[in-house]
Design an enzyme around this catalytic site. Sequence first.
Site, mmCIF file in Angstrom:
data_model
loop_
_atom_site.group_PDB
_atom_site.id
_atom_site.type_symbol
_atom_site.label_atom_id
_atom_site.label_comp_id
_atom_site.label_asym_id
_atom_site.label_seq_id
_atom_site.Cartn_x
_atom_site.Cartn_y
_atom_site.Cartn_z
ATOM 1 N N THR A 49 2.422 -26.881 29.004
ATOM 2 C CA THR A 49 3.254 -26.353 27.917
ATOM 3 C C THR A 49 4.678 -26.197 28.462
ATOM 4 O O THR A 49 4.937 -26.507 29.626
ATOM 5 C CB THR A 49 2.745 -24.981 27.453
ATOM 6 O OG1 THR A 49 3.036 -24.011 28.464
ATOM 7 C CG2 THR A 49 1.251 -24.982 27.191
ATOM 8 N N CYS A 50 5.578 -25.654 27.618
ATOM 9 C CA CYS A 50 6.956 -25.509 28.107
ATOM 10 C C CYS A 50 7.065 -24.462 29.211
ATOM 11 O O CYS A 50 8.000 -24.480 30.002
ATOM 12 C CB CYS A 50 7.890 -25.190 26.949
ATOM 13 S SG CYS A 50 7.337 -23.808 25.972
ATOM 14 N N ASN A 51 6.100 -23.556 29.257
ATOM 15 C CA ASN A 51 6.188 -22.489 30.263
ATOM 16 C C ASN A 51 5.240 -22.643 31.446
ATOM 17 O O ASN A 51 5.326 -21.879 32.408
ATOM 18 C CB ASN A 51 5.938 -21.132 29.606
ATOM 19 C CG ASN A 51 7.141 -20.673 28.829
ATOM 20 O OD1 ASN A 51 8.262 -20.812 29.295
ATOM 21 N ND2 ASN A 51 6.917 -20.175 27.631
ATOM 22 N N ARG A 52 4.325 -23.584 31.357
ATOM 23 C CA ARG A 52 3.386 -23.742 32.478
ATOM 24 C C ARG A 52 2.778 -25.137 32.519
ATOM 25 O O ARG A 52 2.616 -25.780 31.474
ATOM 26 C CB ARG A 52 2.270 -22.701 32.411
ATOM 27 C CG ARG A 52 1.304 -22.880 31.262
ATOM 28 C CD ARG A 52 0.257 -21.785 31.241
ATOM 29 N NE ARG A 52 0.865 -20.493 30.957
ATOM 30 C CZ ARG A 52 0.880 -19.483 31.825
ATOM 31 N NH1 ARG A 52 0.299 -19.594 33.003
ATOM 32 N NH2 ARG A 52 1.446 -18.347 31.499
ATOM 33 N N GLU A 114 1.438 -13.506 22.801
ATOM 34 C CA GLU A 114 1.745 -14.574 21.840
ATOM 35 C C GLU A 114 0.484 -15.418 21.613
ATOM 36 O O GLU A 114 -0.354 -15.556 22.502
ATOM 37 C CB GLU A 114 2.929 -15.418 22.327
ATOM 38 C CG GLU A 114 2.728 -16.070 23.683
ATOM 39 C CD GLU A 114 2.437 -17.541 23.566
ATOM 40 O OE1 GLU A 114 2.291 -18.010 22.444
ATOM 41 O OE2 GLU A 114 2.340 -18.203 24.604
ATOM 42 N N GLY A 189 29.897 -3.243 11.777
ATOM 43 C CA GLY A 189 30.384 -3.815 13.037
ATOM 44 C C GLY A 189 29.784 -5.188 13.254
ATOM 45 O O GLY A 189 28.554 -5.349 13.160
ATOM 46 N N MET A 193 26.444 -6.603 19.491
ATOM 47 C CA MET A 193 25.219 -5.904 19.066
ATOM 48 C C MET A 193 24.995 -6.048 17.562
ATOM 49 O O MET A 193 23.863 -6.264 17.103
ATOM 50 C CB MET A 193 25.341 -4.424 19.450
ATOM 51 C CG MET A 193 24.048 -3.667 19.354
ATOM 52 S SD MET A 193 22.748 -4.346 20.377
ATOM 53 C CE MET A 193 22.449 -2.993 21.464
ATOM 54 N N GLY A 194 26.098 -5.935 16.798
ATOM 55 C CA GLY A 194 25.998 -6.055 15.343
ATOM 56 C C GLY A 194 25.509 -7.436 14.941
ATOM 57 O O GLY A 194 24.626 -7.571 14.082
#
Lengths: 460, 260
Positions: A49-52, A114, A189, A193-194
């Site tokens: 997979t993309c992560n492992r 997930e 704002g 963060m906003g």
Amino acid sequence: MHIIVVGMSHKSASVELRERVSFSEEALDGVLTQLYGTRTVLESLVLSTCNRTEIYALVSSVRAGHDFFVTLMAQHAGCSKSEIEQHTYMLQGEDAVAHAMRVASGLDSVVIGETQILGQMRDAFTKAFEVGNTGAMFNRLFREVLHVGKRAQTETTVGQHSVSVSYAAVQLASKVVGGLSNKSALVIGAGQMGTLAIRHLAAQGIGRLIVANRSVDKARNAIGDLAEVVPLTAIPDVMPDVDVVFSATGAPGYTVSVDVVKASLAQRKARPVAMLDLAVPRDIDPAIAALPMAYVYDVDDLDGVIDANLKERERQAQAIEAMIADGVQSFSNWLTEQEVVPLIAALRSKGEAIQREVMASLLNKLPNLSEREQKILNKHTMSIVNQLLREPIQNVKELAIASGDATYASVFAKLFGIDVAEERAETSLSAAAGHTVAELFGRLLGEQMEHKPRLHPVLR
Amino acid sequence: MSAYALSLTLLFSDVVEPRRRINRAAVVLLFVAFVAMTALLFERFARLPVFPAYSKSDLLLFIAWFMLAITLVLDTFFQIGLVVFFANVVGFGLTLFAGGEQSRHPFPWFPHGDLLFVHIVMATMSEIAFAFGFVFALMHVVQDRNLRRHRFNRWFLQLPSLAALDRWALFSSALGFFLLFVAMAIGEEWAQVVLHHWILGSLKTVVTLLTWAMYAVYLIQRVRRQGTGRGLMAYQMICFVATVVNLVAVADPAQFPVRP
């Protein structure tokens, strides 16, 4: 035989290396074919997979298997073996099986809990099964792995407790006003963060999104058409219509005053409003919290929610670990049973053979027996055999599972004079050196188990 | 009762420190309590000379049984979580109350039993709906307290949002309100047919009308969105307390003089 996993994940390698090692659909077919044709590898499965990228295999030699997989990855990535070795991990036996279950449960994912990984694991198994890389052992193992992954998804809420600030803010607001799909939100704002809050609220499908900023043009440039933009001076006008307020300006002093909120609440007719102050110094006057339908939170409160989510996630992870332990034990029991099954079959056929001999002898000596009498005798002699074998068979199964190997099975075989898997019995007998025959016999005949079940040697 | 109490203790323990085995044991015990209560209700109703001659104790037990049944069924299909716990705390309270209310006032004779039967069913259903309204109001109060005091614990995570609880409480109370109105109308009709006069002036009817009016006030306030969420929920809980008082403390129609 040894079960091993050799792989790399987001925990052990950078994305640059992971993308080089990762197998595409076409490359995967080639790798599986290569693994199929290797004598060292008896069964195998590749998860990419993309992560492992992980290779699960049943190998005859751990060292040879590890070396082979590292070489395979290095050749595919076009880098040195030592570089791959530095960023890969290798687990074997129980650790490898538990790791597969952890991966399928999402416990080893970047976003804990997930659910996509379970589907990827299922696809990897299906692919390996279709090309014939899995046999009886991996078919059973990955059935158990997928079962644990499924249980983790359905029986726990591990994936529902994100620990990000934006998630905590939305979670807090949702606890007050309910689902956000038909609600209105005001973000004050349009700074870093906003903007993050705006994007998160938009992703959550908020019904209406309004942004109040000192510079309307700057806000429009920052967020595009994600929200309506109004100047800060319009806050009192829009306040009665909004259910959620996020404030994240850098301005000193309170941007939202008690009077503004009091006036808006009067118009809102007792509909609650959730106000989340993400700014330091604070934008929202804390005195607003005393108003009846206003719920005001600041960054410290978000920390509290994140902390609660973290604790909950830990609790859920513990529950999954218990499921994994059950899964490993269940697989171990299955392995042990596979060794005992031929012995039981042999014992049954020996018992039946003896019964047939006895019946033949009886019929010779009593030639005048009617057909009915013969049937009765046959039934009763068979019943003797069955009753005699029932408990020993049950006990040998339980003892084999409890001990995790075929020690008791081999003693059992010797006691009953059965020659099933002579060579296995010999190795097992050496393992049983600590037990006396009398003790083992006593246990076979029904003594209580005194210790916890142990895992099958393949998993140790 | 022991199974019921133990089940609630285990459910509470599961909320504080979730463990699958505890949760399963709690649900199994809840089912045992359900079976025991079903048997008890059957036994009690079998002893009645005619169906409407139930006692207050029977009625309370029936309401508790119905709540237990609904929560078990809903939890099986929808995983309603803490609603099971809160609903059964109320159900358990009613069962305890039922234990202390053993007096019986059986009718010797009932003409037009079918009309009375419909009246009783409607009234009982309204009380069940009010009981659920009370459960949601109680949960609202607990969650509101968490949100006000910034207590972000497991209860906070497990309890639904204030908006959802408010909606459910409104729906339950509105349903109970409507059913109670129908029950009262049918009750009056029965009185007119059997007693040959309206019973609007009887204590039971007056108190029932009062509780009905209390719920009407809640519904008007809620629909017009007057008053605060907390205040309205507290008021709704008081309405349910009044309903229970009416149920157990005010003389029931069994004491109306019936002329054959």
